[in-house]
Design a protein around this motif. Structure first.
Motif, PDB file in Angstrom:
ATOM      1  N   ALA A  13       0.836  -1.207   0.000  1.00  0.00           N
ATOM      2  CA  ALA A  13       0.000   0.000   0.000  1.00  0.00           C
ATOM      3  C   ALA A  13       0.871   1.256   0.000  1.00  0.00           C
ATOM      4  CB  ALA A  13      -0.939  -0.003   1.209  1.00  0.00           C
ATOM      5  N   PHE A  14       1.929   1.259   0.808  1.00  0.00           N
ATOM      6  CA  PHE A  14       2.824   2.413   0.842  1.00  0.00           C
ATOM      7  C   PHE A  14       3.462   2.630  -0.530  1.00  0.00           C
ATOM      8  CE2 PHE A  14       7.014   4.283   1.196  1.00  0.00           C
ATOM      9  CZ  PHE A  14       6.711   5.477   1.835  1.00  0.00           C
ATOM     10  N   SER A  15       3.924   1.549  -1.145  1.00  0.00           N
ATOM     11  CA  SER A  15       4.567   1.651  -2.465  1.00  0.00           C
ATOM     12  C   SER A  15       3.594   2.209  -3.503  1.00  0.00           C
ATOM     13  CB  SER A  15       5.077   0.286  -2.922  1.00  0.00           C
ATOM     14  OG  SER A  15       6.041  -0.193  -2.014  1.00  0.00           O
ATOM     15  N   LEU A  16       2.362   1.692  -3.510  1.00  0.00           N
ATOM     16  CA  LEU A  16       1.370   2.185  -4.465  1.00  0.00           C
ATOM     17  C   LEU A  16       1.019   3.651  -4.175  1.00  0.00           C
ATOM     18  CD1 LEU A  16      -0.973  -0.922  -4.731  1.00  0.00           C
ATOM     19  CD2 LEU A  16       0.563  -0.020  -6.494  1.00  0.00           C
ATOM     20  N   GLY A  17       0.928   3.999  -2.902  1.00  0.00           N
ATOM     21  CA  GLY A  17       0.661   5.395  -2.542  1.00  0.00           C
ATOM     22  C   GLY A  17       1.781   6.318  -2.978  1.00  0.00           C
ATOM     23  N   PHE A  18       3.013   5.862  -2.828  1.00  0.00           N
ATOM     24  CA  PHE A  18       4.147   6.679  -3.252  1.00  0.00           C
ATOM     25  C   PHE A  18       4.143   6.874  -4.765  1.00  0.00           C
ATOM     26  CE2 PHE A  18       8.573   7.353  -4.499  1.00  0.00           C
ATOM     27  CZ  PHE A  18       8.873   8.452  -3.714  1.00  0.00           C
ATOM     28  N   VAL A  19       3.895   5.808  -5.497  1.00  0.00           N
ATOM     29  CA  VAL A  19       3.817   5.903  -6.962  1.00  0.00           C
ATOM     30  C   VAL A  19       2.645   6.810  -7.348  1.00  0.00           C
ATOM     31  CG1 VAL A  19       3.378   4.594  -9.082  1.00  0.00           C
ATOM     32  CG2 VAL A  19       4.964   3.706  -7.379  1.00  0.00           C
ATOM     33  N   GLY A  20       1.572   6.764  -6.555  1.00  0.00           N
ATOM     34  CA  GLY A  20       0.398   7.591  -6.819  1.00  0.00           C
ATOM     35  C   GLY A  20       0.663   9.084  -6.736  1.00  0.00           C
ATOM     36  N   ILE A  21       1.741   9.478  -6.094  1.00  0.00           N
ATOM     37  CA  ILE A  21       2.123  10.894  -6.067  1.00  0.00           C
ATOM     38  C   ILE A  21       2.401  11.378  -7.489  1.00  0.00           C
ATOM     39  CG2 ILE A  21       3.910  12.526  -5.313  1.00  0.00           C
ATOM     40  CD1 ILE A  21       4.217  10.758  -2.780  1.00  0.00           C
ATOM     41  N   PHE A  22       2.929  10.481  -8.313  1.00  0.00           N
ATOM     42  CA  PHE A  22       3.349  10.845  -9.658  1.00  0.00           C
ATOM     43  C   PHE A  22       2.392  10.399 -10.757  1.00  0.00           C
ATOM     44  CE2 PHE A  22       6.997  10.015  -6.900  1.00  0.00           C
ATOM     45  CZ  PHE A  22       7.534  11.287  -6.846  1.00  0.00           C
ATOM     46  N   LEU A  23       1.568   9.401 -10.475  1.00  0.00           N
ATOM     47  CA  LEU A  23       0.618   8.888 -11.468  1.00  0.00           C
ATOM     48  C   LEU A  23      -0.810   9.176 -11.015  1.00  0.00           C
ATOM     49  CD1 LEU A  23       2.147   5.378 -12.253  1.00  0.00           C
ATOM     50  CD2 LEU A  23       2.330   7.452 -13.608  1.00  0.00           C
ATOM     51  N   PRO A  24      -1.591   9.823 -11.840  1.00  0.00           N
ATOM     52  CA  PRO A  24      -2.929  10.229 -11.426  1.00  0.00           C
ATOM     53  C   PRO A  24      -3.910   9.079 -11.209  1.00  0.00           C
ATOM     54  CG  PRO A  24      -2.588  10.745 -13.729  1.00  0.00           C
ATOM     55  CD  PRO A  24      -1.270  10.282 -13.184  1.00  0.00           C
ATOM     56  N   LEU A  25      -3.652   7.906 -11.747  1.00  0.00           N
ATOM     57  CA  LEU A  25      -4.598   6.810 -11.600  1.00  0.00           C
ATOM     58  C   LEU A  25      -4.510   6.110 -10.251  1.00  0.00           C
ATOM     59  CD1 LEU A  25      -4.444   5.229 -15.153  1.00  0.00           C
ATOM     60  CD2 LEU A  25      -6.196   6.719 -14.200  1.00  0.00           C
ATOM     61  N   LEU A  26      -3.440   6.340  -9.511  1.00  0.00           N
ATOM     62  CA  LEU A  26      -3.290   5.724  -8.195  1.00  0.00           C
ATOM     63  C   LEU A  26      -3.504   6.788  -7.118  1.00  0.00           C
ATOM     64  CD1 LEU A  26      -0.117   3.534  -8.779  1.00  0.00           C
ATOM     65  CD2 LEU A  26      -2.456   2.745  -8.549  1.00  0.00           C
ATOM     66  N   PRO A  27      -4.585   6.680  -6.360  1.00  0.00           N
ATOM     67  CA  PRO A  27      -4.843   7.685  -5.326  1.00  0.00           C
ATOM     68  C   PRO A  27      -3.923   7.483  -4.114  1.00  0.00           C
ATOM     69  CG  PRO A  27      -6.543   6.007  -5.289  1.00  0.00           C
ATOM     70  CD  PRO A  27      -5.636   5.685  -6.444  1.00  0.00           C
ATOM     71  N   THR A  28      -3.154   8.482  -3.782  1.00  0.00           N
ATOM     72  CA  THR A  28      -2.160   8.380  -2.713  1.00  0.00           C
ATOM     73  C   THR A  28      -2.790   8.217  -1.337  1.00  0.00           C
ATOM     74  OG1 THR A  28      -0.632   9.712  -4.002  1.00  0.00           O
ATOM     75  CG2 THR A  28      -0.208   9.577  -1.647  1.00  0.00           C
ATOM     76  N   THR A  29      -3.752   9.053  -1.003  1.00  0.00           N
ATOM     77  CA  THR A  29      -4.286   9.098   0.360  1.00  0.00           C
ATOM     78  C   THR A  29      -4.859   7.770   0.839  1.00  0.00           C
ATOM     79  OG1 THR A  29      -4.702  11.458   0.100  1.00  0.00           O
ATOM     80  CG2 THR A  29      -5.835  10.349   1.899  1.00  0.00           C
ATOM     81  N   PRO A  30      -5.744   7.115   0.084  1.00  0.00           N
ATOM     82  CA  PRO A  30      -6.276   5.843   0.591  1.00  0.00           C
ATOM     83  C   PRO A  30      -5.189   4.784   0.804  1.00  0.00           C
ATOM     84  CG  PRO A  30      -7.548   6.578  -1.302  1.00  0.00           C
ATOM     85  CD  PRO A  30      -6.382   7.496  -1.174  1.00  0.00           C
ATOM     86  N   PHE A  31      -4.190   4.769  -0.073  1.00  0.00           N
ATOM     87  CA  PHE A  31      -3.113   3.795   0.097  1.00  0.00           C
ATOM     88  C   PHE A  31      -2.293   4.097   1.349  1.00  0.00           C
ATOM     89  CE2 PHE A  31      -3.563   2.949  -4.581  1.00  0.00           C
ATOM     90  CZ  PHE A  31      -3.946   1.623  -4.444  1.00  0.00           C
ATOM     91  N   MET A  32      -2.049   5.368   1.636  1.00  0.00           N
ATOM     92  CA  MET A  32      -1.293   5.719   2.840  1.00  0.00           C
ATOM     93  C   MET A  32      -2.099   5.419   4.107  1.00  0.00           C
ATOM     94  SD  MET A  32       1.663   6.479   1.971  1.00  0.00           S
ATOM     95  CE  MET A  32       2.639   7.038   0.614  1.00  0.00           C
ATOM     96  N   ILE A  33      -3.409   5.630   4.053  1.00  0.00           N
ATOM     97  CA  ILE A  33      -4.260   5.283   5.200  1.00  0.00           C
ATOM     98  C   ILE A  33      -4.219   3.773   5.427  1.00  0.00           C
ATOM     99  CG2 ILE A  33      -6.664   5.170   5.997  1.00  0.00           C
ATOM    100  CD1 ILE A  33      -7.072   7.914   4.609  1.00  0.00           C
ATOM    101  N   LEU A  34      -4.316   3.009   4.348  1.00  0.00           N
ATOM    102  CA  LEU A  34      -4.239   1.550   4.456  1.00  0.00           C
ATOM    103  C   LEU A  34      -2.876   1.123   4.994  1.00  0.00           C
ATOM    104  CD1 LEU A  34      -5.396  -1.282   3.970  1.00  0.00           C
ATOM    105  CD2 LEU A  34      -4.595  -1.103   1.597  1.00  0.00           C
ATOM    106  N   ALA A  35      -1.813   1.739   4.500  1.00  0.00           N
ATOM    107  CA  ALA A  35      -0.465   1.402   4.974  1.00  0.00           C
ATOM    108  C   ALA A  35      -0.334   1.681   6.467  1.00  0.00           C
ATOM    109  CB  ALA A  35       0.585   2.191   4.189  1.00  0.00           C
ATOM    110  N   ALA A  36      -0.840   2.834   6.913  1.00  0.00           N
ATOM    111  CA  ALA A  36      -0.762   3.170   8.339  1.00  0.00           C
ATOM    112  C   ALA A  36      -1.532   2.154   9.180  1.00  0.00           C
ATOM    113  CB  ALA A  36      -1.294   4.581   8.578  1.00  0.00           C
ATOM    114  N   GLY A  37      -2.702   1.757   8.712  1.00  0.00           N
ATOM    115  CA  GLY A  37      -3.490   0.765   9.449  1.00  0.00           C
ATOM    116  C   GLY A  37      -2.788  -0.585   9.517  1.00  0.00           C
ATOM    117  N   CYS A  38      -2.203  -1.001   8.411  1.00  0.00           N
ATOM    118  CA  CYS A  38      -1.478  -2.279   8.400  1.00  0.00           C
ATOM    119  C   CYS A  38      -0.231  -2.227   9.275  1.00  0.00           C
ATOM    120  CB  CYS A  38      -1.099  -2.652   6.971  1.00  0.00           C
ATOM    121  SG  CYS A  38      -2.491  -3.128   5.943  1.00  0.00           S
TER     122      CYS A  38
END
Length: 130
Positions: A13-38
């Protein structure tokens, strides 16, 4: 078995969130929330690193504490979504169906973003609904 699975999912989730900073199709915030929860369930060190991060830490702490998002964060996210999707739409010149797909995706993202509560509902407002 649960800790390694949560850690792996948090890392993904963190990796996808980080990539999402640069790619518009991957939403950063939900992935970072998921990463924090995990990471909260698997790695206190990584969890602390995320919630103490100077760029996203305050927002993650607020989400964990209240399940809300500040209006300023929503506005920043809206501008990022608009900028990155607009750039992608321009790059896909003459591919109208892809442009329409990106436009529709941006609208859906913005719809869900603005549905996230900004304030935690008070006990009084919940009891006054009857």
């Amino acid at each position: 078995m649960k800790k390694p699975l949560c850690f792996t999912l948090g890392s993904l989730a963190f990796s996808l969130g980080f990539v999402g900073i640069f790619l518009p199709l991957l939403p950063t915030t939900p992935f970072m929330i998921l990463a924090a929860g995990c990471f909260a369930k698997s790695s206190p060190r990584f969890h602390q690193a995320l919630i103490n991060n100077r760029w996203i830490g305050a927002d993650l702490q607020r989400w964990e504490r209240e399940g809300t998002m500040s209006r300023a964060t929503k506005k920043r996210a809206t501008w990022v979504i608009l900028a990155t999707f607009s750039l992608s739409i321009v790059v896909l010149y003459d591919r109208h169906w892809l442009q329409l797909m990106l436009l529709a995706l941006a609208v859906v993202l913005l719809f869900f973003l603005w549905r996230v509560p900004e304030n935690k509902p008070s006990v009084n407002s919940l009891s006054n609904r009857d």
